[in-house]
Design a protein around this motif. Sequence first.
Motif, PDB file in Angstrom:
ATOM      1  N   LYS A   1      -5.622   5.354  -6.547  1.00  0.00           N
ATOM      2  CA  LYS A   1      -7.027   5.060  -6.255  1.00  0.00           C
ATOM      3  C   LYS A   1      -7.928   5.750  -7.266  1.00  0.00           C
TER       4      LYS A   1
ATOM      5  N   GLU B   1      -9.874  -2.425  -1.759  1.00  0.00           N
ATOM      6  CA  GLU B   1     -10.379  -2.604  -0.390  1.00  0.00           C
ATOM      7  C   GLU B   1     -11.365  -3.772  -0.349  1.00  0.00           C
TER       8      GLU B   1
ATOM      9  N   TYR C   1       0.003   2.154  -3.649  1.00  0.00           N
ATOM     10  CA  TYR C   1      -1.401   2.560  -3.604  1.00  0.00           C
ATOM     11  C   TYR C   1      -1.517   3.957  -3.029  1.00  0.00           C
TER      12      TYR C   1
ATOM     13  N   TYR D   1      -5.910  -1.011   2.961  1.00  0.00           N
ATOM     14  CA  TYR D   1      -6.474  -0.291   1.811  1.00  0.00           C
ATOM     15  C   TYR D   1      -7.709   0.514   2.223  1.00  0.00           C
TER      16      TYR D   1
ATOM     17  N   LYS E   1      -6.270   3.618   3.771  1.00  0.00           N
ATOM     18  CA  LYS E   1      -5.764   4.526   2.730  1.00  0.00           C
ATOM     19  C   LYS E   1      -6.937   5.211   2.024  1.00  0.00           C
ATOM     20  N   ASN E   2      -7.995   4.462   1.717  1.00  0.00           N
ATOM     21  CA  ASN E   2      -9.165   5.060   1.070  1.00  0.00           C
ATOM     22  C   ASN E   2      -9.771   6.145   1.940  1.00  0.00           C
TER      23      ASN E   2
ATOM     24  N   SER F   1       0.825  -1.200   0.000  1.00  0.00           N
ATOM     25  CA  SER F   1       0.000   0.000   0.000  1.00  0.00           C
ATOM     26  C   SER F   1       0.867   1.261   0.000  1.00  0.00           C
TER      27      SER F   1
END
Length: 117
Positions: free
Chosen positions: A47, A95, A42, A105, A108-109, A38
């Motif tokens: 994203k 995710e 990511y 994830y 992170k989102n 990630s």
Amino acid sequence: SSGINAESITSIANRVMGIYLNMERKATCDPSCAAEISDAFYTCCTKHGMETLVSKEMKKAYKKLFNNVWIFFSEAAPPDLSKAFQRYFKIYDIESFCGDQTDVYRAKNEQCEALEA
């Protein structure tokens, strides 16, 4: 007649996609490495790009592209690869793709969504 027909191409594509998704899940969602993956790959821009790649408009464009390219390979109707494509697109919602294997994830989102607000 012998040879590969649209039905067998569809079947092969579905099997290959299943194998690929299993490999991708092991590589991307493994709890011992997901945080590092990630951090390295990511980002919020990643994203956003992934969301764009699986938008309704892009999915229509992929299908149109495939059908237009198919005519170079065969006069037969193109095989129905919608199931294989749907399975592939699951990767782009990482995710959900990783499910309960890791929450990195999701975290992170949430960070990205907070930045967008």
